[in-house]
Design an enzyme around this catalytic site. Structure first.
Site, PDB file in Angstrom:
ATOM      1  CD  GLU A 156     -26.035  29.549   6.782  1.00 16.42           C
ATOM      2  OE1 GLU A 156     -25.875  30.685   6.278  1.00 16.42           O
ATOM      3  OE2 GLU A 156     -25.542  28.521   6.285  1.00 16.42           O
ATOM      4  CB  SER A 157     -26.869  33.753  12.906  1.00 15.85           C
ATOM      5  OG  SER A 157     -26.952  32.820  13.979  1.00 15.85           O
TER       6      SER A 157
END
Length: 194
Positions: free
Chosen positions: A72-73
């Site tokens: 996600e990051s």
């Protein structure tokens, strides 16, 4: 995790194998996954407290949690979504009902919290006004707290216990975007314990 699990993890990330999952080990984990040293330290300080609080402490839970957040990051390089957020404009399913909500409530933190409704919900539950101050979710320490709370609220420990990467991905992403990368990261992190 037991002492042997932690020792294996420590060997994999290149820190002293003392069997204690603390700030130094977690900093090394975040760095190995791509965070710069300063961000890794800040994320680790928060994770050191919140992983215990939210029971993300078995090997499978740890592996799934870190694999999903790393995806996600962008390997912990981005605490705010790179895209403008205009794609979320008018998304009532995210609570984006006012003009500008898409940009204002775009993905932030290691789990990429998205949408006015989520900012309101998690802010109220954590006692921090995210709805009126959405950018604070991008602070690594705050974002890690949000990620742990989101993980817990969505019962993701249960699915991690079953090694169910599909359901975890759907609950975080809403679909299966980046599914192969998530599975690859999960496999890599599991390999650290061998």
């Amino acid at each position: 995790m037991n002492t042997l699990d932690i020792t294996q993890l420590q060997k994999a990330v290149g820190v002293k194998a003392d069997g204690i999952l603390g700030r130094n080990t977690l900093t090394a984990v975040f760095q190995k996954l791509g965070a710069n040293p300063a961000r890794a330290t800040e994320l680790a300080l928060a994770a050191n407290v919140h992983l215990e609080t939210y029971s993300i402490k078995t090997q499978l839970r740890f592996c799934h949690f870190f694999a999903q957040l790393a995806h996600e990051s962008g390997n912990f390089r981005y605490m705010e979504e790179i895209a403008s957020g205009t794609a979320y404009e008018g998304r009532k399913d995210l609570g984006n009902v006012n003009k500008g909500d898409g940009v204002r409530y775009k993905g932030r933190g290691p789990i990429q919290l998205t949408g006015r409704a989520n900012y309101r919900k998690y802010g109220q539950e954590l006692g921090i006004d995210f709805e009126n101050n959405p950018t604070i979710v991008a602070l690594p320490s705050v974002g890690m707290l949000v990620a742990c709370k989101y993980w817990s609220e969505n019962n993701l420990n249960v699915f991690a216990d079953y090694d169910d990467v599909t359901t975890i991905t759907r609950r975080i992403n809403g679909g299966l975007n980046g599914f192969d990368d998530r599975k690859n990261k999960l496999s890599m992190i599991k390999g650290w314990f061998k």
